[in-house]
Write an enzyme that holds these catalytic residues in place. Structure first.
Site, short mmCIF file in Angstrom:
data_model
loop_
_atom_site.label_atom_id
_atom_site.label_comp_id
_atom_site.label_asym_id
_atom_site.label_seq_id
_atom_site.Cartn_x
_atom_site.Cartn_y
_atom_site.Cartn_z
NE ARG A 1 -8.20 19.36 26.79
CZ ARG A 1 -9.16 20.00 27.45
NH1 ARG A 1 -9.04 20.27 28.74
NH2 ARG A 1 -10.28 20.36 26.84
CB SER B 1 -9.69 19.52 20.94
OG SER B 1 -10.96 19.83 21.40
CD GLU C 1 -6.70 17.95 23.63
OE1 GLU C 1 -6.94 19.16 23.61
OE2 GLU C 1 -7.56 17.09 23.89
C1 FAD Z 1 -15.00 12.93 20.07
C2 FAD Z 1 -13.96 13.19 21.14
C3 FAD Z 1 -14.19 14.16 22.09
C4 FAD Z 1 -13.24 14.41 23.09
N1 FAD Z 1 -13.50 15.39 24.01
C5 FAD Z 1 -12.60 15.66 24.98
C6 FAD Z 1 -12.86 16.67 25.95
O1 FAD Z 1 -13.92 17.30 25.95
N2 FAD Z 1 -11.92 16.92 26.88
C7 FAD Z 1 -10.74 16.22 26.93
O2 FAD Z 1 -9.93 16.49 27.82
N3 FAD Z 1 -10.47 15.24 26.03
C8 FAD Z 1 -11.36 14.95 25.06
N4 FAD Z 1 -11.09 13.97 24.13
C9 FAD Z 1 -9.79 13.26 24.18
C10 FAD Z 1 -9.85 11.88 24.89
O3 FAD Z 1 -11.16 11.38 24.94
C11 FAD Z 1 -9.29 11.93 26.32
O4 FAD Z 1 -7.96 12.38 26.31
C12 FAD Z 1 -9.36 10.57 27.02
O5 FAD Z 1 -9.03 10.70 28.38
C13 FAD Z 1 -8.42 9.52 26.39
O6 FAD Z 1 -8.74 8.28 26.99
P1 FAD Z 1 -8.36 6.91 26.31
O7 FAD Z 1 -8.69 5.83 27.29
O8 FAD Z 1 -9.01 6.80 24.99
O9 FAD Z 1 -6.79 7.05 26.18
P2 FAD Z 1 -5.85 6.56 24.97
O10 FAD Z 1 -6.15 7.39 23.78
O11 FAD Z 1 -5.91 5.09 24.83
O12 FAD Z 1 -4.44 6.98 25.55
C14 FAD Z 1 -4.08 8.34 25.70
C15 FAD Z 1 -2.73 8.41 26.44
O13 FAD Z 1 -2.90 7.94 27.77
C16 FAD Z 1 -2.05 6.83 28.04
N5 FAD Z 1 -2.81 5.91 28.89
C17 FAD Z 1 -4.02 5.35 28.64
N6 FAD Z 1 -4.41 4.60 29.69
C18 FAD Z 1 -3.42 4.69 30.61
C19 FAD Z 1 -3.22 4.11 31.90
N7 FAD Z 1 -4.12 3.30 32.47
N8 FAD Z 1 -2.06 4.41 32.57
C20 FAD Z 1 -1.13 5.24 32.03
N9 FAD Z 1 -1.27 5.79 30.81
C21 FAD Z 1 -2.40 5.53 30.11
C22 FAD Z 1 -1.73 6.23 26.67
O14 FAD Z 1 -0.51 5.51 26.69
C23 FAD Z 1 -1.66 7.49 25.82
O15 FAD Z 1 -0.41 8.11 26.00
C24 FAD Z 1 -12.03 13.67 23.13
C25 FAD Z 1 -11.80 12.68 22.16
C26 FAD Z 1 -12.76 12.43 21.17
C27 FAD Z 1 -12.51 11.36 20.16
#
Ligand code: FAD
Length: 339
Positions: A165, A238, A334
């Site tokens: 992570r 998580s 996380e």
């Molecule tokens: C129901 C649920 C289940 C999930 N299951 C998992 C799982 O099984 N495994 C897991 O690892 N995670 C899981 N997650 C967490 C999440 O989905 C991941 O971390 C996902 O990759 C976040 O993507 P996002 O586009 O929503 O990022 P955001 O939440 O929009 O951003 C997260 C971080 O990344 C940065 N960021 C976003 N895009 C960029 C970019 N293009 N360049 C640089 N920085 C950037 C943001 O500034 C922020 O710091 C889960 C979340 C939920 C709600």
């Protein structure tokens, strides 16, 4: 130059469903728009924050400065060799739709990461992982633009410093690099990974072969049963990482708690199931204000209605304090809190 909007609502753009507003907001649909913003001295006075799908964020009521929403689209097979297909996707592509598209093309390898919310661009930030694989296992490279200088750089796998992570993008210069595209290398000789959780049993129960598409279907079904759907109940997946602790501490804990849930990581370390620690500390299904640790999965914090960032922080601290007092283990949060 894209249109800048002020006091833009972010409530529907974060899966926790926190009421939030961006002071300024821009949707980035082309890399050139990002470069135009970087060259604009008026915009440089603001703090910039990058928003993907908002599924790993805990937002304040007002996000100061400029929020850059990653809406870059596009995906393609860039090249192939004897061993791999190399597939590039733009940062704003929806992760799960991208995974489904690769499976439709007959390229296996991402199926264990099905149904993770968010965007392709955020996937390397915390090295997303599920059901026995992590992004680092299928990652080739990524392209990013430095938000202060406008420099473009290609990051190879080693430069991303992937760990559980974690990646370089969560550390020094957090938020400086905007990831615009990610390239994955998917092995042509397919190897199914079904030895994690209930995947193998579920395939057998449904009399399904271990193909990439079937694994994706089964993992999606399991996830829908276990995790709250953010469209129905706000959450960020998580809430705590599974802590990695010394063999010595595990030895002590097992004497006191023989049912301790643990996985060996190396000769000296074990990963503990944070959900078990939280449940044993009495927090499963318990609420504080408008937030609670989810009844069906203690690792997930949920929004009971009108939660605030402050309430999330208070519950997080209360759970961590009790787990530490009982097990001498520090839990790491996380999702990322924006200030
Ligand atoms: C129901 C649920 C289940 C999930 N299951 C998992 C799982 O099984 N495994 C897991 O690892 N995670 C899981 N997650 C967490 C999440 O989905 C991941 O971390 C996902 O990759 C976040 O993507 P996002 O586009 O929503 O990022 P955001 O939440 O929009 O951003 C997260 C971080 O990344 C940065 N960021 C976003 N895009 C960029 C970019 N293009 N360049 C640089 N920085 C950037 C943001 O500034 C922020 O710091 C889960 C979340 C939920 C709600």
């Amino acid at each position: 130059m894209p249109q800048i909007q002020s006091h833009y609502p972010l409530t529907s753009l974060n899966t926790f469903g926190l009421q939030s507003v961006a002071e300024y907001f821009i949707s980035i649909e082309q890399p050139q728009q990002l470069l135009d913003c970087i060259a604009d001295p008026k915009l440089n006075q603001f703090k910039w924050s990058i928003l993907g799908g908002g599924s790993n964020l805990i937002l304040p009521e007002l996000v100061h400065g400029l929020v850059l929403k990653m809406d870059l689209k596009g995906r393609q097979l860039t090249h192939e060799d004897e061993e791999y297909w190399y597939i590039t996707a733009a940062a704003g592509e929806n992760w799960h739709e991208f995974v489904q598209w690769t499976l439709e093309q007959g390229w296996g390898g991402l199926e264990n990461l099905s149904l993770i919310p968010g965007t392709v661009g955020a996937s390397p930030v915390q090295n997303i992982g599920a059901y026995g694989i992590e992004i680092k296992d299928v990652f080739h490279s990524l392209t990013a633009i430095h938000l202060k200088t406008g420099a473009q750089k290609e990051f190879a796998r080693e430069e991303c410093c992937f760990a559980y992570r974690d990646s370089v993008f969560k550390h020094e210069g957090y938020g400086d690099w905007c990831i615009t595209a990610v390239t994955f290398q998917l092995r042509k000789r397919y190897e199914a990974k079904t030895n994690y959780g209930d995947v193998a049993q579920e395939l057998e129960r449904q009399s399904l072969q271990a193909t990439a598409k079937n694994i994706s279907t089964v993992i999606s079904q399991i996830r829908l049963q276990k995790l709250p759907n953010p469209a129905e109940i706000g959450n960020a997946g998580s809430f705590f990482q599974n802590p990695i602790v010394s063999q010595e501490l595990v030895g002590e804990l097992v004497e006191q708690y023989p049912a301790l849930v643990k996985y060996k990581v190396s000769e000296e370390t074990y990963k503990l199931a944070a959900a078990w620690l939280i449940e044993q500390s009495g927090w499963k299904g318990r609420a504080l204000g408008s937030v609670a640790m989810f009844q069906r999965q203690a690792l997930v914090m949920v929004n009971l209605g009108d939660a605030t960032q402050q309430q999330v922080k208070l519950l997080s601290e209360a759970v961590s304090k009790d787990v530490c007092a009982k097990f001498k283990v520090n839990l790491m949060v996380e999702p990322i809190f924006w200030g």
